[in-house]
Enzyme design. Structure first.
Site, PDB file in Angstrom:
ATOM      1  N   GLU A  72       0.832  -1.211   0.000  1.00 48.09           N
ATOM      2  CA  GLU A  72       0.000   0.000   0.000  1.00 48.09           C
ATOM      3  C   GLU A  72       0.863   1.256   0.000  1.00 48.09           C
ATOM      4  O   GLU A  72       0.581   2.220  -0.715  1.00 48.09           O
ATOM      5  CB  GLU A  72      -0.913   0.052   1.240  1.00 48.09           C
ATOM      6  CG  GLU A  72      -1.732  -1.181   1.491  1.00 48.09           C
ATOM      7  CD  GLU A  72      -1.063  -2.176   2.416  1.00 48.09           C
ATOM      8  OE1 GLU A  72      -1.710  -2.589   3.399  1.00 48.09           O
ATOM      9  OE2 GLU A  72       0.103  -2.549   2.176  1.00 48.09           O
ATOM     10  N   CYS A 101      -0.141   1.736   7.279  1.00 48.76           N
ATOM     11  CA  CYS A 101      -0.689   1.874   5.935  1.00 48.76           C
ATOM     12  C   CYS A 101      -2.104   2.458   5.972  1.00 48.76           C
ATOM     13  O   CYS A 101      -2.487   3.211   5.079  1.00 48.76           O
ATOM     14  CB  CYS A 101      -0.663   0.538   5.204  1.00 48.76           C
ATOM     15  SG  CYS A 101       1.010   0.038   4.743  1.00 48.76           S
TER      16      CYS A 101
END
Length: 148
Positions: A72, A101
């Site tokens: 991510e 993230c």
């Protein structure tokens, strides 16, 4: 978009993220992420070391090195170097996001998170839900997209 059609797209993008995860050199776990906006993939990422580093994610004890970037984070930071922006987009991730993230996802303006594998820690998912982001767990192995 009708719900059935959206579900088919979600499953297909998750399967594509799985294929993208295969680019990772990590031995313990390979994770892929795609950022999709208005029907177009605007960024992609997989877990690995920063640019210019050796492509070895684990140390001699088999533990993940502390500077390995998550899929991510790679997808979101790649957007920073492009002319695209992620406001209102969806991120497809092969595994549920960690809390670090999740913070990046929130700050990037991503509105939907679709993930295909649950992780033992749930703090990232909880933070996303607290921020009002739509979070969907969808395992492609449990679904047959062509029969729906």
């Amino acid at each position: 978009m009708e719900l059935k059609k959206q579900r088919q797209f979600d499953l297909r993008y998750l399967m594509m993220a799985r294929i993208w995860a295969q680019n990772s050199y990590c031995q313990r776990r390979q994770v892929g992420a795609l950022v999709v906006k208005e029907g177009m993939i605007i960024s992609d990422g997989y877990n690995g070391t920063p640019s210019g580093f050796e492509n070895i994610c684990e140390d001699d004890n088999g533990l993940t090195k502390p500077y390995v970037l998550h899929a991510e984070a790679n997808a979101i930071t790649k957007l920073a170097r492009s002319s695209n922006n992620s406001d209102g987009s969806t991120i497809y991730i092969t595994a549920s996001p960690c809390i670090e993230c999740a913070k990046l996802i929130i700050q990037a303006g991503i509105r939907r998170v679709v993930y295909g594998e649950k992780y033992r820690l749930t703090d990232g998912i909880e933070l996303l839900e607290r921020a009002g982001i739509e979070v969907i767990y969808l395992n492609p192995d449990d679904n047959d997209t062509e029969k729906e």
